[in-house]
Design a protein around this motif. Structure first.
Motif, PDB file in Angstrom:
ATOM      1  N   GLY A  34      58.208  90.317  21.767  1.00 23.35           N
ATOM      2  CA  GLY A  34      57.005  90.117  20.972  1.00 23.35           C
ATOM      3  C   GLY A  34      56.515  88.680  21.031  1.00 23.35           C
ATOM      4  O   GLY A  34      57.294  87.734  21.120  1.00 23.35           O
ATOM      5  N   LEU A  35      55.206  88.539  20.978  1.00 18.74           N
ATOM      6  CA  LEU A  35      54.553  87.229  21.052  1.00 18.74           C
ATOM      7  C   LEU A  35      54.395  86.653  19.658  1.00 18.74           C
ATOM      8  O   LEU A  35      54.288  87.394  18.675  1.00 18.74           O
ATOM      9  CB  LEU A  35      53.155  87.400  21.654  1.00 18.74           C
ATOM     10  N   ASP A  36      54.363  85.320  19.550  1.00 22.62           N
ATOM     11  CA  ASP A  36      53.909  84.726  18.299  1.00 22.62           C
ATOM     12  C   ASP A  36      52.394  84.490  18.417  1.00 22.62           C
ATOM     13  O   ASP A  36      51.795  84.744  19.466  1.00 22.62           O
ATOM     14  CB  ASP A  36      54.693  83.457  17.948  1.00 22.62           C
ATOM     15  N   GLU A  37      51.796  84.024  17.344  1.00 19.72           N
ATOM     16  CA  GLU A  37      50.332  83.909  17.321  1.00 19.72           C
ATOM     17  C   GLU A  37      49.820  83.013  18.439  1.00 19.72           C
ATOM     18  O   GLU A  37      48.816  83.327  19.108  1.00 19.72           O
ATOM     19  CB  GLU A  37      49.886  83.364  15.955  1.00 19.72           C
TER      20      GLU A  37
ATOM     21  N   HIS B 232      55.431  89.693  17.483  1.00 16.31           N
ATOM     22  CA  HIS B 232      56.648  89.659  16.669  1.00 16.31           C
ATOM     23  C   HIS B 232      56.263  89.300  15.234  1.00 16.31           C
ATOM     24  O   HIS B 232      55.928  88.154  14.939  1.00 16.31           O
ATOM     25  CB  HIS B 232      57.619  88.631  17.248  1.00 16.31           C
ATOM     26  N   ILE B 233      56.287  90.311  14.347  1.00 16.52           N
ATOM     27  CA  ILE B 233      55.869  90.067  12.958  1.00 16.52           C
ATOM     28  C   ILE B 233      57.044  90.117  11.985  1.00 16.52           C
ATOM     29  O   ILE B 233      56.916  89.759  10.823  1.00 16.52           O
ATOM     30  CB  ILE B 233      54.783  91.076  12.498  1.00 16.52           C
ATOM     31  N   ALA B 234      58.205  90.593  12.446  1.00 23.10           N
ATOM     32  CA  ALA B 234      59.351  90.771  11.550  1.00 23.10           C
ATOM     33  C   ALA B 234      60.158  89.478  11.429  1.00 23.10           C
ATOM     34  O   ALA B 234      60.002  88.552  12.223  1.00 23.10           O
ATOM     35  CB  ALA B 234      60.249  91.890  12.066  1.00 23.10           C
ATOM     36  N   THR B 235      61.031  89.439  10.439  1.00 27.28           N
ATOM     37  CA  THR B 235      61.869  88.252  10.253  1.00 27.28           C
ATOM     38  C   THR B 235      63.107  88.291  11.148  1.00 27.28           C
ATOM     39  O   THR B 235      63.675  87.254  11.448  1.00 27.28           O
ATOM     40  CB  THR B 235      62.336  88.144   8.789  1.00 27.28           C
ATOM     41  N   GLU B 236      63.513  89.501  11.565  1.00 28.82           N
ATOM     42  CA  GLU B 236      64.705  89.584  12.399  1.00 28.82           C
ATOM     43  C   GLU B 236      64.489  88.856  13.721  1.00 28.82           C
ATOM     44  O   GLU B 236      63.404  88.876  14.290  1.00 28.82           O
ATOM     45  CB  GLU B 236      65.067  91.051  12.716  1.00 28.82           C
ATOM     46  N   GLU B 237      65.561  88.264  14.202  1.00 25.10           N
ATOM     47  CA  GLU B 237      65.517  87.618  15.511  1.00 25.10           C
ATOM     48  C   GLU B 237      65.443  88.689  16.597  1.00 25.10           C
ATOM     49  O   GLU B 237      66.184  89.646  16.571  1.00 25.10           O
ATOM     50  CB  GLU B 237      66.795  86.805  15.739  1.00 25.10           C
TER      51      GLU B 237
END
Ligand SMILES: *Cc1c(COP(=O)(O)O)cnc(C)c1O
Length: 230
Positions: free
Chosen positions: A141-144, A132-137
């Motif tokens: 998607g994974l975070d780092e 998950h790289i976008a700002t939208e909720e």
């Protein structure tokens, strides 16, 4: 399987004949940069897919399992199908025998099920982890941190019927190019943390040039090739 040619009758009935000239131009541009073009055909009829297929395109992307299965059954068998949507665990079994690459995987549970279904068909299925790289909720998607957890988990190491070959991401829906660039750069940096990852699926109709500038190895382009979706 023999490839169906479009008869002139089919063609005149087909109201949204697609522009293969635009396709040739984009395909050539990406070929020169060594970037794979995935034609995103969701919601589009098989006639439109065949038109691009006959123009040389072999990789197509779909978001919905049932639609993908129907198109796979109806179309030439040498098409490489990419699943680019959110895959539900219970639906993996419907695509496991033919899918070429699953782009949006974001849990160990899903990886485990893909492995299980791949084993049933004596296959090794290639997958990408979605970040998950976008700002939208969004739920997807994974975070780092979650990516790191999965990549170093002992469970993943035991899944012998899948290959995690790269990462996939979608940039924010914005006209701010700087922001899109930053998001692509971030995804590229995550990929580079893991020497085993070679593929980066990023870039769509509106931002694929920026994605290619930042290390994308495959772009997912829909509306630019097939026209806007209803
Ligand atoms: C629909 C879709 C695309 C293609 O989008 P376009 O803007 O039509 O190029 C790419 N990636 C994903 C994940 C999609 O759902």
């Amino acid at each position: 399987m023999k490839c169906k040619e479009l008869s002139s009758e089919d063609q005149s009935l087909n109201k949204h004949l697609i522009n293969t000239q635009k396709y040739q131009q984009i395909a050539q541009e990406l070929h020169e940069k060594n970037v794979k073009l995935i034609a995103v055909s969701k919601t589009k009829p098989v006639e439109d897919i065949l038109a691009l297929y006959n123009a040389g395109q072999k990789d197509f992307g779909e978001n919905y399992v049932q639609e993908l299965v129907e198109k796979h059954n109806a179309l030439p068998k040498d098409i490489n199908w990419h699943f680019i949507g959110h895959l539900q665990t219970k639906k993996v079994k419907y695509i496991a025998d033919f899918i070429s690459l699953i782009h949006g995987v974001d849990s160990l549970k899903l990886l485990t099920e893909i492995n299980k279904q791949a084993a049933k068909h004596n296959r090794k299925i290639n997958v990408l982890l979605q970040v998950h790289i976008a700002t939208e909720e969004t739920k997807f998607g994974l975070d780092e941190n979650e990516l790191d957890q999965i990549m170093k988990s002992s469970e993943l190491a035991q899944l012998k019927n899948i290959n995690v070959i790269g990462l996939m991401g979608m940039a924010s829906f914005t006209t701010n190019e700087q922001q899109i660039e930053n998001e692509f750069k971030f995804l590229e940096s995550l990929k580079n943390k893991y020497p085993g990852l070679t593929e980066l699926s990023m870039g769509m109709s509106s931002d694929y040039h920026l994605a290619v500038d930042h290390g994308s190895t495959m772009v997912r382009i829909g509306s630019l090739l097939f026209g806007v979706r209803a």
